[in-house]
Design a protein around this motif. Structure first.
Motif, PDB file in Angstrom:
ATOM      1  N   MET A 107     144.954   8.685  11.293  1.00  0.00           N
ATOM      2  CA  MET A 107     144.923  10.130  11.498  1.00  0.00           C
ATOM      3  C   MET A 107     143.550  10.701  11.132  1.00  0.00           C
ATOM      4  O   MET A 107     143.010  11.561  11.837  1.00  0.00           O
ATOM      5  N   THR A 108     142.993  10.206  10.017  1.00  0.00           N
ATOM      6  CA  THR A 108     141.670  10.701   9.598  1.00  0.00           C
ATOM      7  C   THR A 108     140.616  10.367  10.632  1.00  0.00           C
ATOM      8  O   THR A 108     139.756  11.201  10.966  1.00  0.00           O
ATOM      9  N   ALA A 109     140.652   9.143  11.154  1.00  0.00           N
ATOM     10  CA  ALA A 109     139.669   8.736  12.161  1.00  0.00           C
ATOM     11  C   ALA A 109     139.794   9.568  13.429  1.00  0.00           C
ATOM     12  O   ALA A 109     138.788   9.947  14.046  1.00  0.00           O
ATOM     13  N   GLU A 110     141.035   9.862  13.831  1.00  0.00           N
ATOM     14  CA  GLU A 110     141.229  10.677  15.027  1.00  0.00           C
ATOM     15  C   GLU A 110     140.706  12.104  14.821  1.00  0.00           C
ATOM     16  O   GLU A 110     140.132  12.705  15.722  1.00  0.00           O
ATOM     17  N   VAL A 111     140.910  12.656  13.600  1.00  0.00           N
ATOM     18  CA  VAL A 111     140.370  13.993  13.300  1.00  0.00           C
ATOM     19  C   VAL A 111     138.849  13.976  13.340  1.00  0.00           C
ATOM     20  O   VAL A 111     138.207  14.883  13.887  1.00  0.00           O
ATOM     21  N   GLU A 112     138.232  12.961  12.738  1.00  0.00           N
ATOM     22  CA  GLU A 112     136.772  12.864  12.744  1.00  0.00           C
ATOM     23  C   GLU A 112     136.239  12.679  14.162  1.00  0.00           C
ATOM     24  O   GLU A 112     135.188  13.235  14.518  1.00  0.00           O
ATOM     25  N   ALA A 113     136.941  11.928  14.978  1.00  0.00           N
ATOM     26  CA  ALA A 113     136.530  11.759  16.373  1.00  0.00           C
ATOM     27  C   ALA A 113     136.608  13.077  17.117  1.00  0.00           C
ATOM     28  O   ALA A 113     135.719  13.416  17.923  1.00  0.00           O
ATOM     29  N   SER A 114     137.667  13.848  16.854  1.00  0.00           N
ATOM     30  CA  SER A 114     137.787  15.161  17.481  1.00  0.00           C
ATOM     31  C   SER A 114     136.655  16.088  17.053  1.00  0.00           C
ATOM     32  O   SER A 114     136.107  16.840  17.868  1.00  0.00           O
ATOM     33  N   THR A 115     136.285  16.028  15.765  1.00  0.00           N
ATOM     34  CA  THR A 115     135.177  16.846  15.261  1.00  0.00           C
ATOM     35  C   THR A 115     133.873  16.451  15.934  1.00  0.00           C
ATOM     36  O   THR A 115     133.063  17.314  16.306  1.00  0.00           O
ATOM     37  N   ALA A 116     133.644  15.152  16.091  1.00  0.00           N
ATOM     38  CA  ALA A 116     132.423  14.686  16.745  1.00  0.00           C
ATOM     39  C   ALA A 116     132.363  15.144  18.187  1.00  0.00           C
ATOM     40  O   ALA A 116     131.297  15.536  18.699  1.00  0.00           O
ATOM     41  N   GLN A 117     133.494  15.104  18.884  1.00  0.00           N
ATOM     42  CA  GLN A 117     133.530  15.584  20.260  1.00  0.00           C
ATOM     43  C   GLN A 117     133.192  17.074  20.339  1.00  0.00           C
ATOM     44  O   GLN A 117     132.489  17.523  21.249  1.00  0.00           O
ATOM     45  N   GLU A 118     133.688  17.861  19.368  1.00  0.00           N
ATOM     46  CA  GLU A 118     133.391  19.291  19.347  1.00  0.00           C
ATOM     47  C   GLU A 118     131.909  19.531  19.083  1.00  0.00           C
ATOM     48  O   GLU A 118     131.286  20.424  19.691  1.00  0.00           O
ATOM     49  N   VAL A 119     131.328  18.726  18.184  1.00  0.00           N
ATOM     50  CA  VAL A 119     129.893  18.854  17.904  1.00  0.00           C
ATOM     51  C   VAL A 119     129.087  18.557  19.162  1.00  0.00           C
ATOM     52  O   VAL A 119     128.108  19.263  19.483  1.00  0.00           O
TER      53      VAL A 119
END
Length: 413
Positions: free
Chosen positions: A273-285
């Motif tokens: 779950m943490t990795a998926e959240v971080e991936a989503s944040t990177a996509q937003e960046v």
């Protein structure tokens, strides 16, 4: 007590002084016609020169309507900062005033405004290119002077002593010409300020925006690398969860602790779950960086056209008024229905409107230019001065003539 023998000597000196004064008055009386003639001539010359060379002085007060240069748009980091004080910082004003007295800058303005044949331009050019005359013609106005500081004892806190306006005065042969030149000087000073501001801004914006585009490109590359790392981690964690299906019932709030005796880690589900959240944040960046990069690309196109306009003009007002045309030219092939494009378009529009409002509307004469009614030298003053000068010259010439007649034989020998 004086001796009695000194009294006859004193009487003799008094008689001699009285005799000399009587002789002097006698000489002046006998030459009174010549003295009157010289006095009348000086009066005529004085009044004539006063009428022929009469000067009329006009004065005006030009205010700066806000902080100059126009403050940059506030961002989230600077929105809590206070508004900059009105006026021009002294360091900037010194740079602008140096340009006021440049003959090249003045000639550029005159040619751009088509004022070459305007009466009084030649005399104004001579005065404005002289530092001494320019300092007397264009005088900066400060909120606090030395006298104010003495009265207030202490300058108020959080206040500045920017140049908030200019006092402009000029003398000319007619009242209308003096008034017109003062108005022209107000226009010239603001035109020079605007020209220097946009010379700096438009020439450096292209390089600045290009550097920001390159930096955003690097940010996108770095974010993509992180996104690839998160994707690999997610795939690995999914395989682990698939091999250990019972891990999903473990306590997901478990924290990482490492001691000498044992080690305890987050469950694979929590890490997934943490990795998926971080991936989503990177996509937003990445999305935000690409969006900002596209906006800077649009701005660079606009500033390229505006810079070309600056290179073709030598008038600050002309450059400022041409910015709207440059904007329309830059965005004529763009889709204004696109929100990203529309946002940049609106930002440029607001900046241009604020600039025109500050430099051309708010910065204006709040008093004058006045139409002078009286000469700088009054006829009564000129009459008195000419009469005194004529009387003095007449007396000196009369006494000098008498001395020459009395001593010409000795001078001849």
């Amino acid at each position: 007590m004086k001796k009695q023998e000194d009294l006859p000597q004193q009487d003799t000196e008094q008689n001699e002084n009285l005799g000399s004064l009587t002789d002097l008055m006698s000489i002046l009386w006998h030459t009174r016609r010549m003295i009157i003639g010289i006095t009348v001539t000086c009066i005529a010359l004085g009044l004539g020169s006063t009428l022929y060379l009469a000067k009329y002085k006009s004065e005006g007060f030009l205010q700066f309507g806000g902080a100059i240069p126009l403050p940059a748009e506030k961002t989230a980091k600077t929105k809590d900062l206070k508004e900059p004080p009105a006026g021009i910082q002294l360091s900037d004003y010194k740079r602008y005033s140096a340009a006021f007295g440049s003959r090249g800058r003045f000639d550029d303005f005159v040619h751009a405004a088509k004022l070459d044949n305007t009466p009084g331009i030649a005399g104004l050019r001579k005065n404005i290119t002289s530092e001494k005359n320019l300092n007397a013609i264009v005088v900066p106005i400060f909120p606090f002077t030395k006298l104010d500081a003495k009265d207030l004892m202490e300058q108020p806190k959080e206040s500045s002593n920017n140049v908030i306006g200019l006092r402009i005065n000029y003398e000319a042969q007619t009242p209308e010409e003096a008034q017109r030149i003062v108005a022209l000087l107000g226009r010239y000073t603001m035109d020079t300020i605007v020209y220097l501001i946009y010379t700096d801004s438009l020439r450096f914006k292209h390089l600045e925006i290009t550097a920001k585009i390159t930096k955003l490109d690097n940010d996108i590359i770095g974010s993509k690398q992180k996104l690839a790392e998160y994707s690999r981690r997610i795939n690995d964690l999914k395989q682990i969860v698939a091999r250990y299906p019972k891990t999903d019932v473990q306590n997901t709030s478990q924290v990482v602790t490492v001691t000498d005796e044992n080690s305890r880690y987050l469950s694979p589900v929590t890490q997934l779950m943490t990795a998926e959240v971080e991936a989503s944040t990177a996509q937003e960046v990445i999305y935000q960086a690409k969006r900002e990069q596209q906006q800077y690309l649009l701005l660079r196109d606009y500033y390229d056209i505006a810079k070309a306009t600056l290179d073709a003009n030598k008038s600050g007002e002309a450059v400022l008024r041409a910015l709207e045309a440059s904007k329309e030219h830059a965005f004529k092939t763009k889709d204004l229905n696109d929100e990203l494009v529309k946002e940049v378009y609106n930002k440029v529009t607001v900046d241009n409107q604020n600039s025109i409002n500050l430099y051309l509307e708010q910065s204006r004469f709040i008093a004058g230019p006045s139409l002078p009614e009286n000469r700088t030298t009054r006829l009564s003053t000129a009459l008195m001065a000419s009469a005194l000068l004529g009387l003095f010259l007449g007396c000196m010439i009369a006494l000098g003539r008498q001395w020459w007649l009395a001593n010409r034989e000795q001078l001849a020998d």
